[in-house]
Design an enzyme around this catalytic site. Structure first.
Site, PDB file in Angstrom:
ATOM      1  CB  THR A  16     -31.661 -28.008 -18.097  1.00 20.40           C
ATOM      2  OG1 THR A  16     -30.743 -27.469 -18.429  1.00 20.40           O
ATOM      3  CG2 THR A  16     -33.090 -27.716 -19.060  1.00 20.40           C
ATOM      4  CB  SER A  66     -24.685 -27.396 -13.684  1.00 25.64           C
ATOM      5  OG  SER A  66     -24.797 -28.863 -14.217  1.00 25.64           O
ATOM      6  CB  THR A  99     -29.426 -32.597 -14.338  1.00 26.87           C
ATOM      7  OG1 THR A  99     -28.872 -32.822 -16.396  1.00 26.87           O
ATOM      8  CG2 THR A  99     -30.875 -32.359 -14.681  1.00 26.87           C
ATOM      9  CG  ASP A 100     -25.283 -31.756 -17.302  1.00 27.55           C
ATOM     10  OD1 ASP A 100     -25.351 -32.305 -18.038  1.00 27.55           O
ATOM     11  OD2 ASP A 100     -24.631 -30.569 -18.580  1.00 27.55           O
TER      12      ASP A 100
HETATM   13  N1  ASP Z   1     -26.714 -28.432 -19.078  1.00 23.90           N
HETATM   14  C1  ASP Z   1     -27.552 -28.128 -17.554  1.00 23.90           C
HETATM   15  C2  ASP Z   1     -27.417 -27.905 -16.676  1.00 23.90           C
HETATM   16  O1  ASP Z   1     -26.376 -29.141 -16.491  1.00 23.90           O
HETATM   17  C3  ASP Z   1     -28.222 -29.704 -18.339  1.00 23.90           C
HETATM   18  C4  ASP Z   1     -29.639 -29.640 -17.097  1.00 23.90           C
HETATM   19  O2  ASP Z   1     -29.873 -28.709 -16.711  1.00 23.90           O
HETATM   20  O3  ASP Z   1     -30.559 -30.469 -17.173  1.00 23.90           O
HETATM   21  O4  ASP Z   1     -27.277 -26.494 -16.565  1.00 23.90           O
END
Ligand code: ASP
Length: 323
Positions: A16, A66, A99-100
């Site tokens: 993200t 991710s 973050t995932d």
């Molecule tokens: N779906 C995103 C990822 O993990 C979520 C994020 O980065 O906050 O790439």
């Protein structure tokens, strides 16, 4: 300002932090992994200053959400980190990540890299780069400060002003900017106005056998198949039986409470273990860890969450295969 000869490498993997949405201010309807890492860095004023004047070197290792992280990206990432860390001019590596699955990558890297003297700092964002108030730029500044900090070492994650070690960090919220926690262990410290304030030591170096894992993953043709199953009311052994038929090599079970299992699931896991499948018990509880008892038939994850126990079990199986 540039400290002559010092370099911080920034490896981009997507997430993200590199996401964009059609409408500024849309914090959920965006596409992750759109902006290149060099462009991300260029958009943050004062980044080189935050890095103590070190030269910044950007490299795009992957460009993914991710949720789609996989072993081949991990392999490439570990190899790139290892190569840069060997360069005497490199004081640290920063990785931009979604973050995932950040906690899984952090644990994986902590188990395969020699980070006894240099830091590898993962950072991320909960809001896309196009948000009205994106969190990525501040997280990048903070990650730089950690990468440049005197004595920094180990694999750490930096988000929302907090520094987390690889063992305890977990994404605990799907939306809030403050999405990471180390639970009962607490953060290692904070970054405040570019200054690192530690309340715990930098993470411990992995043991030598874990470092051997790097050699294996560098050449691993095929990663062992390790799956995660969950204990819950009404659980059965059907999933485990199907996985065994399908050739699974390891199963991590997210148990209830202190490693407890529905009797039907437990019976299937014991059967799986008997035919050579490695089984490890973790807990689905958000805090604490499975406390082993004498005579436990299934080993526990030694405090690792289910997703991190899976990483360790894969590495363990790989090492066993090459022994
Ligand atoms: N779906 C995103 C990822 O993990 C979520 C994020 O980065 O906050 O790439």
């Amino acid at each position: 300002m540039q400290v002559s000869g010092q370099k911080i490498v920034v490896l981009g993997t997507g997430g993200t932090i590199a996401g964009t949405s059609a409408q500024a201010g849309d914090n959920i309807g965006y596409t992750a992994a759109q902006v290149g890492v060099a462009q991300l860095l260029a958009a943050v004023p004062g980044l080189q200053h935050a890095a103590g004047g070190a030269e910044l070197h950007a490299e795009q290792v992957a460009q993914i959400d991710s949720k789609d992280m996989d072993m081949s990206v991990w392999q490439t990432l570990a190899l790139r980190c290892a190569q840069h860390l060997q360069d005497p001019a490199v004081t640290g590596v920063v990785i931009t990540h979604g973050t995932d699955t950040l906690e899984e990558t952090a644990w994986f890297l902590s188990q395969v890299l020699d980070v006894r003297c240099k830091p590898v700092v993962l950072t991320c964002a909960m809001r896309p780069a196009t948000a009205l108030t994106p969190d990525g730029p501040q997280n990048l500044l903070d990650a730089m400060a950690v990468a440049a900090a005197q004595g920094a070492r180990g694999v750490v994650s930096v988000a929302a002003g907090e520094i987390h070690g690889p063992r305890h960090v977990q994404k605990v919220h799907p939306y809030r900017v403050h999405a990471f926690s180390s639970g009962e262990a607490g953060p290692l410290g904070w970054v405040e106005e570019g200054v690192v304030r530690l309340v715990q030591d930098w993470p411990l170096a992995p043991n030598p056998s874990a470092l051997n894992a790097f050699k294996m993953i560098a050449n691993a043709p095929l990663w062992p198949r390790v799956e995660i199953v969950l204990n819950h009311a009404g659980a059965s052994g059907a999933m485990v039986d199907a996985l065994v038929r399908d050739g699974v090599q390891g199963i991590v079970v997210a148990c209830t409470g202190n490693g407890t299992l529905h009797h039907a699931l437990e019976a299937a896991l014991l059967k799986a273990q008997d035919v050579g499948v490695r089984v490890v018990r973790s807990t689905r509880c958000a805090q604490g860890q499975v406390l082993p008892k004498p005579g436990d038939a299934l080993p526990d994850s030694q405090g690792l969450s289910p997703v991190k126990a899976r990483v360790s079990l894969m590495l363990d199986i790989l090492q066993g295969q090459s022994a």
